[in-house]
Design a protein around this motif. Sequence first.
Motif: not given
Length: 219
Positions: A53-73
Amino acid sequence: MDTLKEGGEKIMKCKKYILPGILIGCLLFGGIVIASRDDFFSVAKVGDFAKTLRRNIEEGDTGEILLRGEHVSVQRDQYEQSRKFYLATGLREKEASESALVYCKEFNSLYHEAIRKNYDVSDGELEKYIDEMRENFHSANVSPESVQIYRAILKQFDSEDQYWEYQKKVYQKQLPIEKMNRDLEEEFYQKNPQASSEDWEKEFQKIKDELVLKENFHN
């Protein structure tokens, strides 16, 4: 029932409304009684979860997508955070990974559906919800085990305020889903007044399965 299976079943019930980012919220409001199960959560693994959780706050989302859907990922950050949560509940690596993937698909699909149906949350609603939740953590009703886990999480944050600011971001997505789920549940019981809670659980799972299927998640 063995510890692992019992823990997994409780988490499956909890996760339908609770995001893994809200571990403490799950402890107190998700139906898990920590006071009678001091072996349910590993404090050490909770610490690992909180570091994520802390790392996500400090670094923010990497933006790396694991799976793609029709409307969300499904982003890898979300998946890893969820996986750490399930590991903290006592699930083994394979089961934790599988549960995390299922959860991410369901949660993102539910969120898209909630937004599509115009569910949202105001700043006032969000502030009130977080304030009430925070007050509950300082009440006399919180078990010593829950306090221990709460402290393990807070160690990874600069302050308690920082932790709750993070939770605001989490609940911006969580609360619209909860609103939609409550309406769906109410509608279900209106149409099926003799239905049991197990009947609703099955219906809700069917709804989630259909939403995930519509997304057609792929690499």
